[in-house]
Scaffold this motif. Structure first.
Motif: not given
Length: 354
Positions: A49-50, A55-57, A323-329, A331-333
């Motif tokens: 995180f951070a 940030f790039a992702l 945006y949230d689905a991309f984070k899930v896909a 595996r972002m915090p």
């Protein structure tokens, strides 16, 4: 800027302050752990995180979120713009579609798709990427307790700062899009429109609507992020029957979509008058924002609101979902909704306020 975040966050932090599920997502915790360990990534997550990668992702997620969704609603956006600049000819959403189909055919509904895709992809990169940067930066500047107490103000400040930058990237392509959609015979493609605007008006033609764009987009984005963040918090607190940690990823994404739609309705309302002025400015050469507003009148600045509520509500919900689905896909915090820091709880308990 990111180096400043690190230097500001590193003071008076020890690894012992980083215990617990919520604490591990705080900027201070991230920086403290990074000072004593080599790029430790939490199990199941692709990055810290951070971190710069984080940030790039976020920026890439913003590109997909804004670029795809704005391009999907180009036909509705085209009709909305035409209602705003010529309400006599285009009397309503349905009439606008009917007239456009009669004059230009189905192909005409796609006018402006290229500058829309490229412009809003660039805007999404800056909007979401810098929002996450500014949120971390500002939260550390005011401290953990104030970041919780004044979190709405934090969301507003971070989103306004990000959108200020994002609109500089968007403005040239937005000018081309509106010109293609609202000025008959001017150009049919971005490749035609951009050189024409430059030859007729110079660089001013690309940035003459920047200030009205800020007037439209900054309130919109402030509402989009602050309303979304607080709505998610309220949904998990009062509507969702179980804690977020016990929800599946699919259930969390449903909450994301619902909160996004609610935020989108408010976004459309607060930013609509400025959106109408932007359309009028890009339609007619030589107008200033004040002249455009006077020519439209108060009632005229609200033309096309129904179309915009439908468009922006759907758009905002879809953007947050992607945006949230991309984070899930990837595996972002994905930090949970904020909770009161233990230090603040103890202070309030000592004062008998909790």
């Amino acid at each position: 800027m990111l180096n400043n975040v690190e230097s500001l966050c590193s003071a008076s932090v020890t690894p012992s302050t980083c215990s617990g599920h919520l604490d591990r997502y705080s900027p201070k915790c991230f920086l403290a752990k990074r000072q004593i360990a080599a790029a430790a990534v939490n199990p199941g997550e692709s990055c810290e995180f951070a971190s710069l990668q984080y940030f790039a992702l976020c920026g890439v997620g913003g590109v997909l979120s804004c670029g795809i969704t704005h391009t999907m609603v180009v036909p509705l956006d085209l009709v909305k713009c035409r209602i705003q600049v010529d309400p006599v000819k285009y009397k309503s959403i349905f009439n606008g579609f009917k007239v456009t189909l009669a004059e230009d055919g189905v192909k005409g509904l796609a006018k402006g798709w290229a500058p829309t895709f490229l412009g809003y992809s660039a805007q999404g990169l800056c909007k979401f990427g810098f929002y996450e940067v500014f949120k971390v930066l500002y939260s550390d500047l005011i401290g953990e307790e104030n970041a919780y107490l004044f979190r709405t103000s934090l969301y507003l400040a971070a989103s306004a700062s990000a959108e200020f930058i994002a609109d500089v990237a968007l403005s040239p392509l937005e000018s081309a899009k509106v010109k293609i959609q609202t000025t008959p015979g001017f150009a049919n493609t971005m490749r035609e429109a951009m050189p024409k605007i430059y030859s007729q008006e110079g660089m001013t033609g690309f940035y003459k609507s920047l200030v009205p764009l800020w007037m439209r987009q900054i309130p919109y984005t402030m509402m989009k992020f602050a309303c979304f963040e607080r709505t998610v918090e309220l949904l998990y607190k009062h509507v969702v029957p179980k804690p977020r940690a016990e929800c599946t990823k699919g259930e969390q994404l449903v909450v994301t979509f619902a909160a996004g739609y609610i935020a989108g309705v408010f976004c459309a309302i607060v930013s609509h008058p400025a959106d109408t002025v932007v359309s009028k400015l890009n339609q007619e050469k030589g107008l200033t924002a004040i002249e455009a507003a006077k020519r439209l009148g108060f009632g005229g600045m609200w033309k096309g609101l129904v179309a915009r509520i439908i468009m922006i509500g759907t758009l905002t919900a879809a953007q947050w979902f992607i945006y949230d689905a991309f984070k899930v896909a990837t595996r972002m915090p994905r930090p949970p909704p904020p909770e009161m820091p233990e230090s603040l709880k103890k202070k309030l308990q000592a004062q008998g306020k909790l």
